[in-house]
Design an enzyme around this catalytic site. Structure first.
Site, PDB file in Angstrom:
ATOM      1  N   GLU A 293       0.878  -1.173   0.000  1.00  0.00           N
ATOM      2  CA  GLU A 293       0.000   0.000   0.000  1.00  0.00           C
ATOM      3  C   GLU A 293       0.910   1.215   0.000  1.00  0.00           C
ATOM      4  O   GLU A 293       1.795   1.327   0.846  1.00  0.00           O
ATOM      5  CB  GLU A 293      -0.924  -0.019   1.223  1.00  0.00           C
ATOM      6  CG  GLU A 293      -1.836  -1.247   1.281  1.00  0.00           C
ATOM      7  CD  GLU A 293      -2.684  -1.463   0.034  1.00  0.00           C
ATOM      8  OE1 GLU A 293      -3.033  -0.484  -0.648  1.00  0.00           O
ATOM      9  OE2 GLU A 293      -2.985  -2.630  -0.291  1.00  0.00           O
ATOM     10  N   CYS A 327      -1.598   8.792   4.555  1.00  0.00           N
ATOM     11  CA  CYS A 327      -1.627   8.529   3.115  1.00  0.00           C
ATOM     12  C   CYS A 327      -2.980   8.935   2.535  1.00  0.00           C
ATOM     13  O   CYS A 327      -3.112   9.204   1.355  1.00  0.00           O
ATOM     14  CB  CYS A 327      -1.370   7.064   2.853  1.00  0.00           C
ATOM     15  SG  CYS A 327      -2.539   6.029   3.716  1.00  0.00           S
TER      16      CYS A 327
END
Ligand SMILES: NC(=O)c1ccc[n+]([C@@H]2O[C@H](COP(=O)([O-])OP(=O)(O)OC[C@H]3O[C@@H](n4cnc5c(N)ncnc54)[C@H](O)[C@@H]3O)[C@@H](O)[C@H]2O)c1
Ligand SMILES: N[C@@H](CCC=O)C(=O)O
Length: 554
Positions: A293, A327
């Protein structure tokens, strides 16, 4: 030996504590911070259950007070990576063969320890080492990681339950083996919960782990390692090393038993890792699982029917909590011309009320960014924006690293929707806004979809249902986590499985069955109770038809 089918407890999200003045949790946390104040921790690596000290000490300081020393870690080198792999492989058979309910119990115990005696400690370590305020530490290091442990145990059971059909005369079964080798967990600085989840989720499924955290997260990683030990993770199952990334990579990605990587971090690092694995593919016993990720350039898009105040609050919280170092943080916003001024007015009011400073002052909403490198990078973007006549900084813009790495929460308004800060991931408290003609919603949807290579999170605000439907369709591939009338941050385990596609990662959704399934290698077993004794088909005259039914698939 007695036997039974077990059901694990149904998981419920850990309630978030409020840390209000005078509350028990606030007093406990302040006590922890106080007791850490005069300590300089000596932080070893953990290999095969042993504490490893090299004497090569690296200083740890809080990002908001970089002259203060809170500890040192013992840096390792390639030899320690090799030792960690050997320790992991030595522990593999016993751990993989342990009945699954014991692995479940270990991580359910870790959850309870974290919810109880470790809570203040992990929060204090995350606050000091990663410069998170008390609330941000609580939702990450305590609640999200507790949820990862409890929900993953439940998902593990759900995976094991799924079994194939069996026709008369046979019994078909599927069992989920641990991967044949070791898993490398490579973790980022910004979420203690991610640092804990990447090694533990793969370990839960029977794998053994070499774990390398970001240097800037080692202070809280050590607490996690102690938690794992106390919860009963056996020696060698999770090995924690502190080496620089490329050194670890050189040893790990050329090892025959490398079975998978569980990564969270930046896109560039992940793409290099993938390339290396590809180049070395002939070396490995099995095709390694690659789960990563990575970065994002997360958006908020407001339609002209959107509620202005709701958009403004989503911007203030979605872009600036934890200094924009999520993020998922909103970093590009598209506002319609009819309400842009009103929305920006509310945002400016919010920013004017933010207090910035040390984490130990609970009144501070904003703390420091993680490191000098990050500070310098962000300061350069801000200075470039100040010098650019095509953009306007309407809030913030200042920076000061004399005591800590402080970047003022900043809002840039850009006429050009492709201005650099609308496109690149900055990973800091900088939000860029583009105001579009309120009648050009469709064109703006295309702009949102094509401006960045990422597709992690995004939010659309509208009261008009047709606009919501249109945005959902046109932005189908622009975000792995898509929010309607909510900020793009704050996914909760078990509620919004998290991960993005395109350049944002493999979208294996942390904290879900989809992720855990990557850490097992299923074996299908067919057992025939009365094997056939003649090879001939019925039309050849001797085999009864019902025998052949069993082998329909041939
Ligand atoms: N998509 C998600 O779920 C998610 C979650 C958190 C963070 N992130 C991303 O992570 C990034 C911020 O975290 P970070 O700064 O710790 O990321 P990073 O990529 O710098 O570091 C991640 C890990 O990789 C290691 N590393 C760095 N360079 C390496 C190399 N050349 N070879 C091998 N390993 C190397 C680091 O030491 C660290 O352990 C942002 O891009 C953010 O978007 C993504
Ligand atoms: N899962 C977190 C982000 C994790 C990345 O840094 C969120 O949804 O805000």
């Amino acid at each position: 030996m007695a036997n039974a089918f077990f059901n694990v407890p149904i998981p419920i999200n850990e309630p978030v504590k409020g840390y209000a003045p005078g509350s028990k949790e606030r007093l406990e946390l302040q006590q922890q911070l106080k007791s850490l104040r005069n300590l300089e921790l000596d932080i070893p690596m953990y290999i095969g259950g042993k504490e490893v000290r090299t004497g090569k000490l690296e200083r740890i300081s809080p990002p908001h007070d970089h002259q203060r020393t809170i500890g040192h870690f013992h840096a390792g080198d390639a030899s320690h990576v090799t030792l960690a792999i050997e320790a992991a492989l030595a522990a593999r058979t016993a751990w993989a063969e342990l009945p699954w309910e014991h692995r479940a119990a270990v991580f359910l115990k870790a959850a309870d320890l974290l919810a109880g005696p470790y809570r203040a400690r992990i929060n204090a370590a995350t606050m000091l080492g990663q410069s998170k305020n008390a609330f941000q530490a609580e939702i990450d290091a305590a609640c999200e990681l507790i949820d990862f442990f409890r929900f993953n145990v439940y998902y593990m059971q759900e995976i094991y339950k799924q079994q194939p059909e069996s026709l008369p005369g046979m019994w078909n079964r599927v069992e989920h083996r641990a991967l044949e080798g070791f898993v490398f967990a490579l973790t980022p600085f910004n979420f203690t919960s991610i640092a804990g989840n990447l090694p533990s989720s793969a370990a839960m499924m029977g794998n053994v782990i070499v774990w390398k955290p970001a240097n800037t997260q080692i202070y809280s990683a050590q607490v996690l390692m102690e938690l794992f030990k106390e919860a009963g993770v056996p020696d060698g199952v999770i090995n924690l090393v502190y080496v620089d990334g490329p050194t670890a990579g050189d040893v790990i990605f050329s090892h025959r038993d490398f079975a998978g990587i569980h990564f969270t971090g930046s896109t560039g690092v992940f793409q290099n890792i993938w390339k290396t694995i590809g180049q070395n593919i002939h070396l490995y016993k099995s095709y390694p699982r690659i789960v990563g990720e990575t970065g994002g350039k997360d958006f908020i898009l407001a339609h002209h029917s959107a509620h202005p105040k709701a958009v403004a609050v989503a911007m203030s919280r979605g872009a600036f909590e934890y200094q924009g170092q999520k993020c998922s943080a909103a970093s590009r916003v598209y506002l319609p011309s009819n309400t842009a001024e009103e929305i920006l007015g509310y945002v400016k009011e919010d920013l004017a009320s933010f207090k910035m400073g040390d984490v130990e002052d609970f009144g501070n909403f904003i703390n420091a960014v993680i490191s000098e490198a990050s500070f310098d990078k962000l300061a350069k973007y801000l200075d470039d924006a100040k010098a650019d006549p095509n953009v306007e900084i309407i809030a913030g813009g200042g920076h000061d690293k004399s005591k800590g790495y402080f970047i003022e929460p900043t809002v840039i308004v850009a006429k050009d929707p492709k201005y650099v800060t609308m496109c690149e991931e900055l990973f800091g408290p900088v939000l860029t806004v583009h105001v579009y003609d309120e009648n050009e919603f469709e064109e703006t949807l295309a702009l949102v979809d094509t401006t960045s290579p990422y597709a992690l999170t995004g939010a659309v605000f509208a009261q008009d249902r047709y606009a919501i439907d249109l945005a959902s369709k046109r932005l189908m591939n622009a975000a792995g986590n898509f929010y309607i009338n909510d900020k793009p941050t704050g996914a909760v385990v078990g509620q919004q499985p998290f991960g993005g596609a395109r350049a944002s990662g493999t979208n294996d959704k942390a904290g879900s069955q989809l992720n855990l399934i990557r850490w097992v290698s299923p074996r299908a077993i067919k057992e025939t109770f009365v094997p056939v004794t003649d090879y001939r088909y019925p039309f050849l005259g001797s085999e009864p038809a019902e025998d052949l039914n069993r082998d329909k698939g041939l």
